[in-house]
Design a protein around this motif. Structure first.
Motif, PDB file in Angstrom:
ATOM      1  N   LEU A  31      19.671  42.092  59.200  1.00 43.81           N
ATOM      2  CA  LEU A  31      19.014  42.143  57.893  1.00 43.81           C
ATOM      3  C   LEU A  31      17.611  41.562  57.980  1.00 43.81           C
ATOM      4  CD1 LEU A  31      21.993  40.737  55.753  1.00 43.81           C
ATOM      5  CD2 LEU A  31      21.457  43.145  56.200  1.00 43.81           C
ATOM      6  N   ASN A  34      14.713  39.885  53.157  1.00 44.76           N
ATOM      7  CA  ASN A  34      15.145  40.231  51.796  1.00 44.76           C
ATOM      8  C   ASN A  34      16.547  40.834  51.770  1.00 44.76           C
ATOM      9  OD1 ASN A  34      12.630  39.468  50.543  1.00 44.76           O
ATOM     10  ND2 ASN A  34      11.741  41.328  51.424  1.00 44.76           N
ATOM     11  N   LYS A  36      17.676  43.345  53.445  1.00 43.05           N
ATOM     12  CA  LYS A  36      17.699  44.800  53.584  1.00 43.05           C
ATOM     13  C   LYS A  36      18.153  45.165  54.999  1.00 43.05           C
ATOM     14  CE  LYS A  36      16.085  45.514  49.448  1.00 43.05           C
ATOM     15  NZ  LYS A  36      16.980  46.042  48.387  1.00 43.05           N
TER      16      LYS A  36
END
Length: 267
Positions: A31, A34, A36
């Motif tokens: 990830l 953030n 994502k």
């Protein structure tokens, strides 16, 4: 090493390694800051059962840990980890039909059409949805670790309290067809399934070992066949072996519930 965040998608059942002693292979999603998703990641080796309890990360947890690309493994997803640096940040739940979990793994850069698609893109790890599952089945396996593996375990027991790792005497498989119409027979090495067998056998009230094992095998069949094949929207997290890059296994099963027809047509 660099500290990064990782979503833990699956863990394989522990095995005995000549080089790393007792190890677990973990597959997850790297990830960004953030949260994502960036790419699939394989963190190996991890001496999971030797970790402090507060570092025993469950499946679908997000951890922070120091990692680096494994220079001895040319697969791009393979990283080494400082397992003493692991911090568990939280866990992704199953609310709204696994909505958040789906949003983290069913993405264009993480999901593939087939194993051949994974290979063509030069990857060694990914999630695929089978076009159809023909059957679940199991095979007998050896009941003991090899002599070399047992020697490693005996050596370990000289320096720490013995916690012998049990060898599961069965292998579990799915026979399925992928979306390129290829037929596959892949072994399932998901820790969750191996532990289901052990827990079911240990909970059995049968007096004969063979009967306890048969009861446990039936529990696994019920899970993988009756429940998963009929009630779940199945995906397979698959990965290959470094020594045998064309040999893939199901290292994790992703099983959100099937959406009922009525739910899909509300609007």
């Amino acid at each position: 090493m660099e500290r990064r965040k990782i979503l833990i998608a699956t863990k394989t059942y522990p095995s005995i390694s000549m080089k790393y002693e007792e190890v677990v292979c973990t597959a997850g999603v790297l990830l960004d800051d953030n949260d994502k998703p960036l790419q699939w990641i394989r963190i190996y080796p991890i001496r999971f059962r030797s970790l402090e309890i507060d570092k025993h990360y469950p499946r679908w947890s997000i951890i922070s840990a120091e990692i680096e690309k494994n220079p001895k493994d040319n697969r791009e997803e393979s990283f080494r980890i400082n397992d003493e640096s692991i911090t568990i940040l939280g866990k992704i739940d199953t609310s709204n039909n696994w909505e958040e979990r789906k949003s983290l793994v069913l993405l264009d850069n993480l999901e593939f059409q087939s194993i051949e698609d994974i290979k063509k893109q030069g990857k060694s790890l990914g999630i695929i949805k089978p076009k159809s599952i023909k059957k679940y089945y199991y095979k007998d396996d050896t009941r003991e670790w090899s002599k070399k593996q047992q020697a490693v375990q005996n050596q370990l027991n000289l320096f720490k309290k013995p916690v012998d790792l049990e060898k599961i005497p069965y292998k579990f498989y799915y026979n399925f067809v992928s979306y390129d119409d290829s037929n596959h027979n892949l072994s399932i090495i998901d820790w969750e399934i191996q532990q289901l067998y052990r827990n079911s056998r240990n909970a059995s009230t049968k007096s004969i070992q063979q009967e306890r094992e048969q009861e446990a095998l039936e529990k696994v069949r019920q899970k993988l066949e009756d429940e998963f094949m009929n009630k779940k929207d199945l995906y397979f997290i698959v990965g290959n072996q470094q020594r045998y890059p064309d040999s893939f296994m199901i290292i994790g099963i992703f099983y959100p519930p099937k959406l009922k027809f009525e739910q899909m047509n509300l609007f």
